[in-house]
Motif scaffolding. Structure first.
Motif, short mmCIF file in Angstrom:
data_model
loop_
_atom_site.label_atom_id
_atom_site.label_comp_id
_atom_site.label_asym_id
_atom_site.label_seq_id
_atom_site.Cartn_x
_atom_site.Cartn_y
_atom_site.Cartn_z
N MET A 1 0.71 -1.08 0.02
CA MET A 1 -0.21 0.03 -0.16
C MET A 1 0.71 1.36 0.04
O MET A 1 1.80 1.29 0.70
CB MET A 1 -1.00 0.01 1.28
N ASN A 2 0.67 2.12 -0.65
CA ASN A 2 1.48 3.69 -0.81
C ASN A 2 1.14 4.21 0.26
O ASN A 2 0.27 4.37 0.93
CB ASN A 2 1.45 4.09 -2.35
N ARG A 3 1.97 5.58 0.48
CA ARG A 3 1.65 6.36 1.47
C ARG A 3 0.48 7.02 1.34
O ARG A 3 -0.26 7.34 2.36
CB ARG A 3 2.79 7.56 1.75
N ALA A 4 -0.12 7.59 0.17
CA ALA A 4 -1.34 8.18 0.05
C ALA A 4 -2.41 7.37 0.47
O ALA A 4 -3.23 7.89 1.06
CB ALA A 4 -1.45 8.68 -1.28
N LYS A 5 -2.23 6.11 -0.07
CA LYS A 5 -3.53 5.47 0.66
C LYS A 5 -3.49 5.04 1.83
O LYS A 5 -4.61 5.21 2.55
CB LYS A 5 -3.58 4.09 -0.07
N VAL A 6 -2.40 4.96 2.53
CA VAL A 6 -2.39 4.79 4.13
C VAL A 6 -2.88 6.38 4.84
O VAL A 6 -3.82 6.23 5.79
CB VAL A 6 -1.07 4.53 4.55
N ALA A 7 -2.41 7.24 4.29
CA ALA A 7 -2.88 8.65 4.80
C ALA A 7 -4.41 8.87 4.74
O ALA A 7 -5.05 9.38 5.44
CB ALA A 7 -2.01 9.83 4.04
N ASP A 8 -4.86 8.30 3.56
CA ASP A 8 -6.18 8.48 3.36
C ASP A 8 -7.15 7.64 4.27
O ASP A 8 -8.12 8.12 4.86
CB ASP A 8 -6.78 8.22 1.94
N ALA A 9 -6.60 6.43 4.41
CA ALA A 9 -7.39 5.66 5.28
C ALA A 9 -7.36 6.10 6.80
O ALA A 9 -8.28 5.92 7.55
CB ALA A 9 -6.59 4.12 5.30
N VAL A 10 -6.07 6.64 7.16
CA VAL A 10 -5.96 7.33 8.75
C VAL A 10 -6.78 8.39 8.65
O VAL A 10 -7.62 8.63 9.85
CB VAL A 10 -4.51 7.62 8.89
N GLN A 11 -7.10 9.39 7.68
CA GLN A 11 -7.99 10.33 7.91
C GLN A 11 -9.31 10.15 7.92
O GLN A 11 -10.13 10.61 8.65
CB GLN A 11 -7.71 11.35 6.59
N ARG A 12 -9.76 8.92 7.26
CA ARG A 12 -11.10 8.28 7.30
C ARG A 12 -11.45 7.84 8.60
O ARG A 12 -12.52 8.24 9.26
CB ARG A 12 -11.34 7.47 6.11
N ALA A 13 -10.55 6.90 9.21
CA ALA A 13 -10.71 6.46 10.43
C ALA A 13 -10.79 7.54 11.62
O ALA A 13 -11.71 7.58 12.41
CB ALA A 13 -9.65 5.62 10.85
N ALA A 14 -10.09 8.70 11.43
CA ALA A 14 -10.08 9.66 12.40
C ALA A 14 -11.20 10.49 12.31
O ALA A 14 -11.92 10.76 13.52
CB ALA A 14 -8.78 10.58 12.26
N SER A 15 -11.75 10.55 11.11
CA SER A 15 -13.07 11.31 10.85
C SER A 15 -14.24 10.55 11.42
O SER A 15 -14.85 11.21 12.15
CB SER A 15 -13.15 11.61 9.57
N ARG A 16 -14.22 9.20 11.39
CA ARG A 16 -15.32 8.51 11.95
C ARG A 16 -15.48 8.69 13.31
O ARG A 16 -16.47 8.48 14.35
CB ARG A 16 -15.23 6.96 11.35
N THR A 17 -14.23 8.34 13.83
CA THR A 17 -13.98 8.28 15.31
C THR A 17 -14.57 9.67 15.97
O THR A 17 -15.35 9.81 16.84
CB THR A 17 -12.50 8.29 15.89
N VAL A 18 -14.16 11.17 15.52
CA VAL A 18 -14.69 12.10 16.01
C VAL A 18 -15.96 12.31 15.70
O VAL A 18 -16.70 12.81 16.64
CB VAL A 18 -13.97 13.32 15.07
N THR A 19 -16.57 11.88 14.63
CA THR A 19 -18.27 11.90 14.54
C THR A 19 -18.99 11.07 15.71
O THR A 19 -19.65 11.45 16.10
CB THR A 19 -18.42 11.52 13.04
N GLN A 20 -18.31 9.89 15.78
CA GLN A 20 -18.90 8.98 16.72
C GLN A 20 -18.85 9.44 18.12
O GLN A 20 -19.65 9.19 19.11
CB GLN A 20 -18.52 7.67 16.49
N GLU A 21 -17.82 10.13 18.63
CA GLU A 21 -17.68 10.51 19.92
C GLU A 21 -18.08 11.90 20.12
O GLU A 21 -17.94 12.36 21.33
CB GLU A 21 -16.10 10.34 20.21
N ALA A 22 -18.42 12.67 19.29
CA ALA A 22 -18.82 14.06 19.59
C ALA A 22 -20.14 14.07 20.24
O ALA A 22 -20.95 13.10 19.82
CB ALA A 22 -18.91 14.81 18.26
N ALA A 23 -20.28 15.04 21.01
CA ALA A 23 -21.73 15.23 21.64
C ALA A 23 -22.53 15.84 20.55
O ALA A 23 -22.06 16.64 19.82
CB ALA A 23 -21.49 16.44 22.69
N GLY A 24 -23.85 15.75 20.52
CA GLY A 24 -24.73 16.31 19.58
C GLY A 24 -26.15 15.55 19.72
O GLY A 24 -26.34 15.19 20.78
N TRP A 25 -26.93 15.72 18.71
CA TRP A 25 -28.27 15.17 18.56
C TRP A 25 -28.54 14.68 17.33
O TRP A 25 -27.80 15.04 16.44
CB TRP A 25 -29.29 16.36 19.02
N ARG A 26 -29.51 13.77 17.27
CA ARG A 26 -29.92 13.01 16.05
C ARG A 26 -31.33 12.59 16.13
O ARG A 26 -32.10 12.56 17.28
CB ARG A 26 -29.04 11.88 15.86
#
Length: 84
Positions: A1-26
């Protein structure tokens, strides 16, 4: 896997984590009610069992409800939206 793909995967995982752990309403739909003050709900992200509801709100199956969440993973149903 190249560095760009790894960086993209890390970014997606971090974004999902922030979204799931953020306070809010739904919005959610009540799928079951219990006498202990909890309800099962269905959200856009899937089902959530045994969510506590506010005192004074009598839940009914199929109610469209507002749900508050916090970063500790706690959920509370604050009540149903009015329907016409």
């Amino acid at each position: 896997m190249n560095r760009a793909k790894v960086a993209d995967a890390v970014q997606r995982a971090a974004s999902r984590t922030v979204t799931q752990e953020a306070a809010g309403w739904r919005l959610a739909t009540v799928t079951a009610t219990y006498t202990d003050g909890t309800v099962d709900i269905s959200t856009a992200h899937g089902p959530v069992p045994k969510v506590r509801r506010l005192k004074g709100y009598t839940a009914a199956v199929n109610d469209l409800v507002v749900v508050l969440t916090n970063s500790d993973g706690n959920w509370v149903v604050i009540g149903a939206l009015a329907t016409n």
